[in-house]
Design an enzyme around this catalytic site. Sequence first.
Site, PDB file in Angstrom:
ATOM      1  N   GLU A  39       0.740  -1.184  -0.101  1.00 26.43           N
ATOM      2  CA  GLU A  39      -0.022  -0.068  -0.100  1.00 26.43           C
ATOM      3  C   GLU A  39       0.850   1.308   0.033  1.00 26.43           C
ATOM      4  O   GLU A  39       0.496   2.457  -0.734  1.00 26.43           O
ATOM      5  CB  GLU A  39      -0.850  -0.039   1.318  1.00 26.43           C
ATOM      6  CG  GLU A  39      -2.046  -1.235   1.219  1.00 26.43           C
ATOM      7  CD  GLU A  39      -1.565  -2.418   1.642  1.00 26.43           C
ATOM      8  OE1 GLU A  39      -2.184  -3.437   1.764  1.00 26.43           O
ATOM      9  OE2 GLU A  39      -0.375  -2.348   2.128  1.00 26.43           O
ATOM     10  N   SER A  40       1.913   1.292   0.602  1.00 25.36           N
ATOM     11  CA  SER A  40       2.865   2.566   0.918  1.00 25.36           C
ATOM     12  C   SER A  40       3.341   2.756  -0.727  1.00 25.36           C
ATOM     13  O   SER A  40       3.696   3.866  -0.959  1.00 25.36           O
ATOM     14  CB  SER A  40       3.761   2.241   1.857  1.00 25.36           C
ATOM     15  OG  SER A  40       4.446   1.412   1.734  1.00 25.36           O
ATOM     16  N   ASN A  41       3.830   1.720  -1.107  1.00 26.67           N
ATOM     17  CA  ASN A  41       4.428   1.719  -2.704  1.00 26.67           C
ATOM     18  C   ASN A  41       3.357   2.681  -3.633  1.00 26.67           C
ATOM     19  O   ASN A  41       3.806   3.621  -4.258  1.00 26.67           O
ATOM     20  CB  ASN A  41       4.737   0.384  -3.253  1.00 26.67           C
ATOM     21  CG  ASN A  41       5.849  -0.204  -2.294  1.00 26.67           C
ATOM     22  OD1 ASN A  41       6.666   0.182  -1.731  1.00 26.67           O
ATOM     23  ND2 ASN A  41       6.126  -1.589  -2.744  1.00 26.67           N
ATOM     24  N   TYR A 173      -2.129 -11.831  -3.728  1.00 28.83           N
ATOM     25  CA  TYR A 173      -1.861 -13.160  -2.860  1.00 28.83           C
ATOM     26  C   TYR A 173      -0.566 -13.396  -2.706  1.00 28.83           C
ATOM     27  O   TYR A 173       0.129 -13.376  -3.563  1.00 28.83           O
ATOM     28  CB  TYR A 173      -2.629 -14.176  -3.700  1.00 28.83           C
ATOM     29  CG  TYR A 173      -2.484 -15.582  -2.978  1.00 28.83           C
ATOM     30  CD1 TYR A 173      -2.912 -15.739  -1.561  1.00 28.83           C
ATOM     31  CD2 TYR A 173      -1.836 -16.597  -3.819  1.00 28.83           C
ATOM     32  CE1 TYR A 173      -2.736 -17.047  -0.984  1.00 28.83           C
ATOM     33  CE2 TYR A 173      -1.561 -17.732  -3.195  1.00 28.83           C
ATOM     34  CZ  TYR A 173      -2.036 -18.113  -1.967  1.00 28.83           C
ATOM     35  OH  TYR A 173      -1.831 -19.149  -1.024  1.00 28.83           O
ATOM     36  N   ASP A 269       2.202  -2.648  -7.636  1.00 28.06           N
ATOM     37  CA  ASP A 269       1.876  -1.517  -6.736  1.00 28.06           C
ATOM     38  C   ASP A 269       1.776  -0.182  -7.691  1.00 28.06           C
ATOM     39  O   ASP A 269       0.729   0.504  -7.448  1.00 28.06           O
ATOM     40  CB  ASP A 269       2.709  -1.478  -5.549  1.00 28.06           C
ATOM     41  CG  ASP A 269       2.689  -2.637  -4.587  1.00 28.06           C
ATOM     42  OD1 ASP A 269       1.684  -3.401  -4.724  1.00 28.06           O
ATOM     43  OD2 ASP A 269       3.947  -2.807  -4.279  1.00 28.06           O
TER      44      ASP A 269
END
Length: 328
Positions: A39-41, A173, A269
């Site tokens: 998520e931060s990427n 996944y 991402d």
Amino acid sequence: MNKAYDIIALGETLLRLTPPDLQRLDQSAGFDVQVGGCESNTLSAMARLGLNCAWLSRLPENELGDRVRQSLRQHNVDVQHVSPGGDDRLGLYFYEPGRAPHRSQVIYDRADSAMARMQPADLPVALFQPGRARLFHTSGITLGLSASACATAQQALQLALEAGIPCSLDINYRQRLWSPQRARLCLEPLLGQLDLLLVAERDIQALWPEAWDAHCHERTLRRFQRWAPNSLLVMTRGSAGAALLTPAGELHQTDAFSAQEVERLGGGDAFAAGFLSAWLAGKSHSEALRQGAAVAAFKYATPGDIAWINRSQLDRLLADPAATGLCR
């Protein structure tokens, strides 16, 4: 006045340790240290494109946690809502880059990390109010980290839905986190509530083999739609590009952009960052797919987990792919 965000996202970020000069893990005397997390990427690339992004997580209160905070601040991601993790540990992962015949490999050391211990009560409830965000995003990685992380992500999704905030999930996944059976048991009750669902073609094959068609990716996507009938389904296909299926059954597709590949980690991402940025800007489905593919190409041509891109670079690539030097 409470700040409004384009996107808030929940997930774990780790320190990444990589041997220099293509050395093996058991060969190198030292490591390059970087920061990376699903998520931060995505948020970092979106912030670099000018969006207001807030990251939710739990970090230890030490120099390692500070390293993560500083890295995300560098990309203008807001980290003020991160929950303090005291003396808990920061997750690590080791990346060994490979060239044929040696294959790249990743070794995780993230069990019982600060984020794995995050509880629903750690969420900043004030953020999950009408008007505070235009989108909430998380991933299957976060749901698979631990029972408490799963409960936290589920609570965040529920709070977002109650506040009328659209929700996005990247399946992402990881078989080292959980089995296909456990993943499906957790994911399937959530899929019908999502506005946006991003999934790699290989993840449909791994988790929903009854939907998989090796000869027709469109058939795969249409079969998979039964689990998320109300979602905008976005399926990434690596070098084959990406496809999108609307709830009404309209199919849109894009080719991948060619890139001089440096590193593939973080490519999914980066695609999510490009696609979600375009979706939030109100662009068409085809334009959003193409923008996702463009940001992914920049990531492939960059070391590390994050797509170091800005708006002018993205606009040039979208206008003229040959002009960027990325095309072979």
